[in-house]
Design a protein around this motif. Structure first.
Motif, PDB file in Angstrom:
ATOM      1  N   LYS A  84      -9.940  13.835  74.197  1.00  0.00           N
ATOM      2  CA  LYS A  84     -11.122  13.027  74.524  1.00  0.00           C
ATOM      3  C   LYS A  84     -10.817  12.175  75.747  1.00  0.00           C
ATOM      4  O   LYS A  84      -9.715  11.649  75.891  1.00  0.00           O
ATOM      5  CB  LYS A  84     -11.519  12.150  73.339  1.00  0.00           C
ATOM      6  CG  LYS A  84     -12.115  12.955  72.199  1.00  0.00           C
ATOM      7  CD  LYS A  84     -12.701  12.051  71.155  1.00  0.00           C
ATOM      8  CE  LYS A  84     -13.439  12.915  70.128  1.00  0.00           C
ATOM      9  NZ  LYS A  84     -14.344  12.105  69.330  1.00  0.00           N
ATOM     10  N   SER A 127     -17.386   3.396  77.104  1.00  0.00           N
ATOM     11  CA  SER A 127     -18.124   4.565  76.603  1.00  0.00           C
ATOM     12  C   SER A 127     -19.318   4.164  75.743  1.00  0.00           C
ATOM     13  O   SER A 127     -20.214   4.978  75.522  1.00  0.00           O
ATOM     14  CB  SER A 127     -17.199   5.490  75.812  1.00  0.00           C
ATOM     15  OG  SER A 127     -16.710   4.834  74.663  1.00  0.00           O
ATOM     16  N   VAL A 128     -19.364   2.924  75.274  1.00  0.00           N
ATOM     17  CA  VAL A 128     -20.444   2.510  74.373  1.00  0.00           C
ATOM     18  C   VAL A 128     -21.815   2.517  75.053  1.00  0.00           C
ATOM     19  O   VAL A 128     -22.835   2.660  74.385  1.00  0.00           O
ATOM     20  CB  VAL A 128     -20.176   1.127  73.732  1.00  0.00           C
ATOM     21  CG1 VAL A 128     -18.980   1.171  72.821  1.00  0.00           C
ATOM     22  CG2 VAL A 128     -20.011   0.057  74.783  1.00  0.00           C
ATOM     23  N   ALA A 153     -13.704   9.310  74.425  1.00  0.00           N
ATOM     24  CA  ALA A 153     -13.006   8.450  73.468  1.00  0.00           C
ATOM     25  C   ALA A 153     -13.813   7.166  73.306  1.00  0.00           C
ATOM     26  O   ALA A 153     -14.445   6.692  74.255  1.00  0.00           O
ATOM     27  CB  ALA A 153     -11.600   8.142  73.969  1.00  0.00           C
ATOM     28  N   ASP A 154     -13.810   6.631  72.112  1.00  0.00           N
ATOM     29  CA  ASP A 154     -14.473   5.351  71.889  1.00  0.00           C
ATOM     30  C   ASP A 154     -13.750   4.286  72.707  1.00  0.00           C
ATOM     31  O   ASP A 154     -12.519   4.276  72.788  1.00  0.00           O
ATOM     32  CB  ASP A 154     -14.425   4.969  70.411  1.00  0.00           C
ATOM     33  CG  ASP A 154     -15.285   5.891  69.552  1.00  0.00           C
ATOM     34  OD1 ASP A 154     -16.252   6.471  70.083  1.00  0.00           O
ATOM     35  OD2 ASP A 154     -14.984   6.021  68.352  1.00  0.00           O
ATOM     36  N   GLY A 155     -14.534   3.427  73.321  1.00  0.00           N
ATOM     37  CA  GLY A 155     -13.930   2.380  74.127  1.00  0.00           C
ATOM     38  C   GLY A 155     -14.973   1.471  74.736  1.00  0.00           C
ATOM     39  O   GLY A 155     -16.183   1.696  74.599  1.00  0.00           O
ATOM     40  N   LYS A 156     -14.502   0.479  75.425  1.00  0.00           N
ATOM     41  CA  LYS A 156     -15.353  -0.544  76.032  1.00  0.00           C
ATOM     42  C   LYS A 156     -16.408   0.054  76.964  1.00  0.00           C
ATOM     43  O   LYS A 156     -17.536  -0.417  77.011  1.00  0.00           O
ATOM     44  CB  LYS A 156     -14.464  -1.526  76.802  1.00  0.00           C
ATOM     45  CG  LYS A 156     -15.193  -2.628  77.511  1.00  0.00           C
ATOM     46  CD  LYS A 156     -14.222  -3.556  78.219  1.00  0.00           C
ATOM     47  CE  LYS A 156     -14.950  -4.649  78.965  1.00  0.00           C
ATOM     48  NZ  LYS A 156     -14.011  -5.543  79.642  1.00  0.00           N
TER      49      LYS A 156
END
Length: 164
Positions: free
Chosen positions: A106, A150-151, A145-148
């Motif tokens: 990711k 990507s939201v 990847a989930d992250g600051k």
């Protein structure tokens, strides 16, 4: 496809030639030893962009654009020069600015990636005079990847979408 993408296709061919010519001297573990080298990383990125451009119908379907007329192309412009991997210009006055990233897992959007996407959107709007709504869209090999950063991304596609 536009001339910028065709020029990038030539870059892929040149990298293919480099890789092919190196096969004369390769050991059994030649490619394993070259993982994450600049030449291989560049080739992977350009090849991924080429695969994406060749699968525009699947991208349209994944974005829900089957019934909307679109034009697609890559774009370079501005000073300093900015590049957008793929633009999907929709008949309903929306524009997808697509960033394509190949990775082996990711992809984590960095602060730099986020800033570059914003700069490219501003430059594209200014240079083209477009009044269309801008939709940042990421096409990656295995998702984000989930992250600051990507939201805030509403449109993310993967290889799975391209081969669905």
């Amino acid at each position: 496809m536009d001339k910028n993408f065709i020029g990038r296709t030539k870059e892929i061919q040149q990298l293919d030639d480099i890789c092919a010519s190196s096969q004369k001297l390769q050991s059994e573990d030649y490619w394993e030893q070259r993982l994450n080298t600049p030449v291989l990383n560049t080739w992977q990125g350009l090849a991924f962009e080429h695969v994406c451009m060749a699968h525009i119908q699947q991208i349209r379907h994944a974005l829900g654009l089957d019934r909307i007329a679109v034009e697609y192309y890559s774009w370079r412009g501005g000073n300093p020069i900015r590049q957008i991997d793929m633009i999907i210009e929709r008949a309903d006055h929306q524009v997808h600015l697509c960033e394509m990233k190949f990775s082996l897992s990711k992809y984590a959007i960095t602060a730099s990636d986020d800033e570059k996407m914003r700069e490219r959107a501003q430059q594209f709007t200014w240079q083209t005079g477009s009044t269309c709504g801008i939709i940042p869209t990421w096409i990656t090999s295995f998702g984000l990847a989930d992250g600051k950063y990507s939201v805030n991304i509403n449109n993310s596609l993967t290889l799975e979408d391209l081969f669905a």
